[in-house]
Design an enzyme around this catalytic site. Structure first.
Site, PDB file in Angstrom:
ATOM      1  CG  ASP A  35      -0.792   5.021 -14.242  1.00  0.00           C
ATOM      2  OD1 ASP A  35       0.178   4.776 -13.509  1.00  0.00           O
ATOM      3  OD2 ASP A  35      -1.968   4.751 -13.955  1.00  0.00           O
TER       4      ASP A  35
HETATM    5  N1  URA Z   1      -3.671   6.779  -9.921  1.00  0.00           N
HETATM    6  C1  URA Z   1      -3.600   6.047 -11.048  1.00  0.00           C
HETATM    7  O1  URA Z   1      -4.226   5.000 -11.145  1.00  0.00           O
HETATM    8  N2  URA Z   1      -2.831   6.489 -12.041  1.00  0.00           N
HETATM    9  C2  URA Z   1      -2.137   7.645 -11.990  1.00  0.00           C
HETATM   10  O2  URA Z   1      -1.448   7.994 -12.941  1.00  0.00           O
HETATM   11  C3  URA Z   1      -2.218   8.388 -10.805  1.00  0.00           C
HETATM   12  C4  URA Z   1      -2.995   7.927  -9.786  1.00  0.00           C
END
Ligand code: URA
Length: 243
Positions: free
Chosen positions: A102
Site C-alpha cells: 500500500d
Molecule cells: N497488507 C496490507 O494491508 N497492506 C500492505 O501493503 C501489505 C499487506
C-alpha cells in the site's frame, strides 16, 4: 538459446503460460515466420514478434527495494505521486514491482523485468511467506490474536492460517506492535485482518519476504538480488512457498 515462451515472458509481455497460448494462437513470429510449436528455441540474434510488435530482449534483472511510506507500488501514477520505479532512475530496464505494498506501507518490495518470475512468486498456490510488523490502535486480546492465526472472515473470504506474535504494548497510548506472518497477498490484507478484530493499523512495514530482509538498507535504497537468491526464491515458490 532460450525457449520462445520464456523470451516473451522475460520481456514482460505475458506470463509463460499466456506466452504459450499466444504461440499456439499463431500470434508469434520468429524471423518473420509464424511459429505455433512450443518447443522452439531462439538465440539473441533471432527477431521475435508478438502481434507484429518486436519483442525487446532484455537481460532479466531482480531488485530488492526498501519501499518508503508515501510511494505507489506502480511504474506510473496518473496523479503524479511518487512511484517505486522513481528510485531506479539509473536502471534502463523496464522493471515493475512483484505484487504491491500500500501507499502507506513500507518495507521489502521486489522488482523485476522477468514476467515469468513475477508470476511464479505471486501465484496464490506458491505464495511465499511474508512477515509484517504492524502498529495498531487498541490492544488485542489473546483470543483475538488466535482468531487471526486460525483464519478470519473478510469480505473476500476466510484468510489462511497465519502466525501472530505480540511484540510490545503501550498501555498508556493503547497501542500494540504485532508481528504477523502470512502467505497470501490479498489487497490490504493485513490492514483488513486487524480491522476485523477492531484494531486499526496505524503503521505497517513488510520486514521479511521469504528469507530476504532489509539489513543494510534505508528507506528508498535498493540492491540487486544475487543469482543465488533468485534461484532460492524460485525453488521456494515451486516447493510451496515455504509453508
Ligand atoms: N497488507 C496490507 O494491508 N497492506 C500492505 O501493503 C501489505 C499487506
Amino acid at each position: 538459446m532460450e525457449r520462445l515462451q520464456k523470451v516473451i515472458a522475460h520481456a514482460g509481455i505475458a506470463s509463460r503460460r499466456k506466452a504459450e497460448q499466444l504461440i499456439l494462437q499463431g500470434k508469434v513470429k520468429v524471423n518473420g515466420k509464424v511459429v505455433t510449436e512450443l518447443g522452439v528455441k531462439v538465440g539473441p540474434q533471432d527477431k521475435v514478434e508478438v502481434d507484429g510488435i518486436p519483442v525487446e530482449r532484455e537481460e532479466p534483472v531482480y531488485y530488492l527495494l526498501y519501499k518508503p511510506r508515501g510511494v505507489i507500488s506502480s511504474v506510473k501514477d496518473d496523479k503524479g505521486r511518487k512511484v517505486v520505479t522513481d528510485f531506479f532512475k539509473d536502471v534502463d530496464k523496464r522493471i515493475y514491482p512483484i505484487g504491491r505494498l500500500d501507499y502507506d506501507t513500507s518495507g521489502i518490495l521486489l522488482l523485476t523485468n522477468d514476467g515469468d518470475f513475477a508470476n511464479l512468486l505471486m501465484h496464490p498456490r506458491y505464495e511465499i511467506e511474508k512477515v509484517y510488523i504492524a502498529k495498531v490502535k487498541g490492544i488485542p486480546t489473546r483470543e483475538q490474536l488466535k482468531q487471526l492465526e486460525k483464519g478470519i472472515m473478510l469480505e473476500d473470504g476466510m484468510t489462511a492460517p497465519a502466525k501472530v506474535k505480540m511484540l510490545s504494548i503501550n498501555k498508556q497510548k493503547q497501542t500494540a506492535i504485532i508481528e504477523i506472518r502470512i502467505h497470501e497477498g490479498r489487497n490490504r490484507q493485513v490492514r483488513r485482518m486487524f480491522e476485523a478484530i477492531g484494531c486499526k493499523v496505524m503503521k505497517l512495514k513488510r520486514e521479511r519476504y521469504a528469507f530476504l530482509d532489509l539489513k543494510g538498507l534505508n528507506p528508498g535504497d535498493y540492491r540487486e538480488l544475487t543469482p543465488h537468491e533468485v534461484k532460492q526464491l524460485r525453488a521456494l515458490a515451486l516447493s510451496g512457498g515455504g509453508k
